[in-house]
Write a protein that holds these residues in place. Structure first.
Motif, short mmCIF file in Angstrom:
data_model
loop_
_atom_site.label_atom_id
_atom_site.label_comp_id
_atom_site.label_asym_id
_atom_site.label_seq_id
_atom_site.Cartn_x
_atom_site.Cartn_y
_atom_site.Cartn_z
N LEU A 172 8.40 -15.08 -5.02
CA LEU A 172 9.32 -15.52 -6.08
C LEU A 172 8.68 -15.42 -7.47
N VAL A 173 7.38 -15.69 -7.54
CA VAL A 173 6.75 -15.60 -8.87
C VAL A 173 6.35 -14.17 -9.23
N SER A 174 6.20 -13.30 -8.21
CA SER A 174 5.68 -11.95 -8.50
C SER A 174 6.75 -10.87 -8.58
N ALA A 175 7.85 -11.04 -7.87
CA ALA A 175 8.84 -9.95 -7.79
C ALA A 175 9.44 -9.67 -9.16
N ASP A 176 9.77 -8.41 -9.41
CA ASP A 176 10.43 -8.07 -10.67
C ASP A 176 11.82 -8.68 -10.71
N ASP B 252 10.55 4.17 -5.09
CA ASP B 252 10.74 3.74 -6.49
C ASP B 252 10.87 2.23 -6.55
N VAL B 253 11.47 1.67 -5.49
CA VAL B 253 11.71 0.23 -5.45
C VAL B 253 11.27 -0.27 -4.07
N VAL B 254 10.59 -1.42 -4.05
CA VAL B 254 10.26 -2.07 -2.79
C VAL B 254 11.12 -3.32 -2.68
N HIS B 255 11.88 -3.39 -1.59
CA HIS B 255 12.80 -4.52 -1.39
C HIS B 255 12.26 -5.39 -0.25
N ALA B 256 11.69 -6.53 -0.61
CA ALA B 256 11.09 -7.44 0.37
C ALA B 256 12.10 -8.52 0.76
N HIS B 257 12.06 -8.90 2.05
CA HIS B 257 13.03 -9.87 2.55
C HIS B 257 12.35 -11.12 3.09
N ASP B 258 12.72 -12.26 2.53
CA ASP B 258 12.30 -13.57 3.03
C ASP B 258 10.77 -13.75 3.06
N TRP B 259 10.34 -14.88 3.62
CA TRP B 259 8.91 -15.25 3.54
C TRP B 259 8.02 -14.24 4.24
N ARG C 290 0.82 -1.22 0.00
CA ARG C 290 0.00 0.00 0.00
C ARG C 290 0.86 1.27 0.00
N ILE C 291 1.98 1.21 0.73
CA ILE C 291 2.88 2.37 0.74
C ILE C 291 3.42 2.61 -0.67
N ALA C 292 3.72 1.51 -1.37
CA ALA C 292 4.20 1.65 -2.75
C ALA C 292 3.13 2.35 -3.60
N ALA D 257 6.07 1.39 -8.69
CA ALA D 257 7.31 0.93 -8.04
C ALA D 257 7.66 -0.48 -8.52
N SER D 258 8.95 -0.76 -8.55
CA SER D 258 9.42 -2.11 -8.87
C SER D 258 9.62 -2.88 -7.58
#
Ligand code: ADP
Length: 478
Positions: A209-213, A137-144, A124-126, A161-162
């Motif tokens: 894994l299937v959704s991230a750019d 500009d970029v969202v960096h997600a970590h682990d499960w 939502r922030i993105a 955002a990517s």
């Protein structure tokens, strides 16, 4: 050269110095500072667990959601030790007695909702930005724990955002039953093998894994290994399908804290003299008297770390003059096996069962070699501390260990770049052979010091990693 600036939202379940249960927190906590040096602005979104609640008083509300999976949630912004933190305050999910993932009776039963909520807010922030106008500009997600973030961005909009997902440890996959699909605000039509479905249920890691750019993991070798069944733990096919968007970026270490120059008896690559004093203090602390190389082991005592191999290879190493100081906690049978070695080889093997960061510094400062016989190792830190401190790493050739240590074979010795000893496979004969090579190398003072100095000069700080992440973010923004 002008650096292209960008804004990055890091979404994670832990971050140094607020909360740490593993290496994930170190990476999430180190990146903002390292990237700031490259001109990037990173904010870190994490849950406001009970021990962090007092910090909210000094923070400012920048986002709110009335119904966040069963109760209200708000995002509070503030600075902690130079990092721009966003704490997700949702008492019905996070304000409870116990750890971040488990309570007294095991894993929290609503972990799927707890971390879907974190991921939801990240997305939502993105999409909408924060109250102060900040938008990543970029969202960096970590682990499960943040795995659903890229999925929500995909399904509900990303505001341009990517997304990047970093896998720190594939063993934890965020499994949930398929019946939670709509409760987790996931579109039912996406429940199929190419998207959300995972062995009949849901996995937040697979969703990411299937959704991230783009996908990263914490070393180049582990990135390749993850595509193989021995390492992928069920997700190898998913990752292999995305091979073109998978990058391995090594973690760094905090070189201000992990430096032989800031220890009680300081030394450096130019002057190793005080390393012998550290060795004497270490020997005293573990009641050891070792004529040959004094090896150390600082580790979780688990099968992953290859600890069960130690009793098999140690007798020959001891017979050849070696010794071992062990610091670790873990599986009871492996703790017992370490204690047995101490009894069997008095004066040559010393064991401390426990977690003691201060003692670990003395061990790296005083140890001649650090043993890291892991079966798999996404990145690994202790081999890097070994490099920093001239405690020559003896490592299994896997994951980040393969990417950080240059084997002291004749070619590397001749080229002047050898930094340690590697072996493969992670089995007793290969490990025993590496220890024989350690004995021989140690017996040749000139060659030994050369390897120590090469090791100590090998860069292990965050600069290289930060530059690699910055390059990736830039690519994603282009
Ligand atoms: P993992 O995260 O798989 O346990 P890493 O090598 O990536 O392995 O990180 C482990 C970290 O924990 C290192 O910083 C290591 O020094 C530290 N560590 C592990 N066991 C102990 C211990 N018993 N006492 C002090 N530090 C420890």
């Amino acid at each position: 050269m002008e650096t292209a600036r960008g804004r990055v939202l890091s979404v994670a379940s832990e971050c140094v110095p607020l909360l740490k249960t593993g290496g994930l927190a170190d990476v999430v906590g180190a990146l903002p500072g390292a990237l700031a040096a490259e001109g990037w602005e990173m904010r870190v979104l994490m849950p406001c667990y009970r021990p962090l609640k007092w910090r909210l008083e000094e923070m400012e509300e920048v986002f709110a959601e009335a119904d966040l999976f069963g109760g209200p949630g708000r995002v509070m912004a503030g600075e902690v030790a130079g990092r721009k933190m966003l704490l997700l305050d949702a008492p019905h999910l996070y304000d409870r007695e116990g750890g971040p993932y488990a309570g007294p009776d095991g894993d929290w039963g609503d972990n799927a909702q707890r971390f879907a909520a974190l991921s939801w807010i990240g997305a939502r922030i993105a999409r909408e930005g924060l109250g102060d106008g900040w938008r990543p500009d970029v969202v960096h997600a970590h682990d499960w724990q943040a795995g659903f973030t890229p999925a929500y961005m995909d399904y509900w909009g990303s505001g341009g955002a990517s997304s990047v997902l970093t896998v720190h440890n594939i063993a934890f996959q965020g499994w949930a039953p398929a019946s939670l699909l709509s409760a987790l605000r996931l579109p039912p039509q996406e429940f199929h093998p190419a998207a959300l479905e995972y062995y009949g249920g849901l996995s937040s890691l697979k969703a990411g894994l299937v959704s991230a750019d783009h996908i990263t993991t914490v070393s180049p070798t582990y990135a390749c290994e993850l595509m193989r069944p021995e390492f992928g733990m069920g997700l190898q096919g998913v990752i292999a399908q995305r091979a073109g968007q998978v990058t391995g970026i090594l973690n760094g270490v905090d070189t201000d804290i992990w430096s032989p120059e800031v220890e009680e008896r300081p030394y450096n690559a130019a002057s190793l003299k005080a390393k012998a004093e550290n060795r004497a203090v270490l020997s005293g602390a573990f009641k050891l008297s070792v004529p040959g190389p004094l090896a150390i082991l600082v580790s979780r005592l688990t099968y992953q770390k290859g600890i069960d191999l130690i009793p098999e290879v140690l007798p020959d190493f001891i017979a050849a003059g070696g010794g071992l100081a062990v610091l670790g906690t873990g599986d009871a049978p492996l703790e017992a096996a370490m204690r047995e070695l101490e009894v069997r080889f008095p004066g040559r093997v010393g064991v401390r069962i426990g977690y003691d960061e201060g003692l670990s510094h003395l061990m790296f400062a005083g140890g001649d070699a650090v043993l890291v016989p892991s079966r798999f190792e996404p990145c690994g830190l202790t081999q890097m501390y070994g490099l920093r401190y001239g405690a020559v790493p003896v490592v299994a050739l896997t994951g980040g260990l393969a990417d950080t240590i240059i084997n002291a074979n004749p070619a590397a010795m001749a080229a002047g770049c050898a930094t340690g000893l590697t072996f493969h496979p992670t089995e007793p004969p290969a490990f025993a052979e590496a220890l024989r090579r350690l004995i021989h190398l140690h017996a040749d003072p000139a060659a030994w010091e050369t390897v120590q100095r090469n090791a100590m000069r090998h860069p292990v700080g965050w600069e290289t990693s930060a530059a690699a992440y910055a390059a990736l973010y830039r690519e994603l923004m282009a």
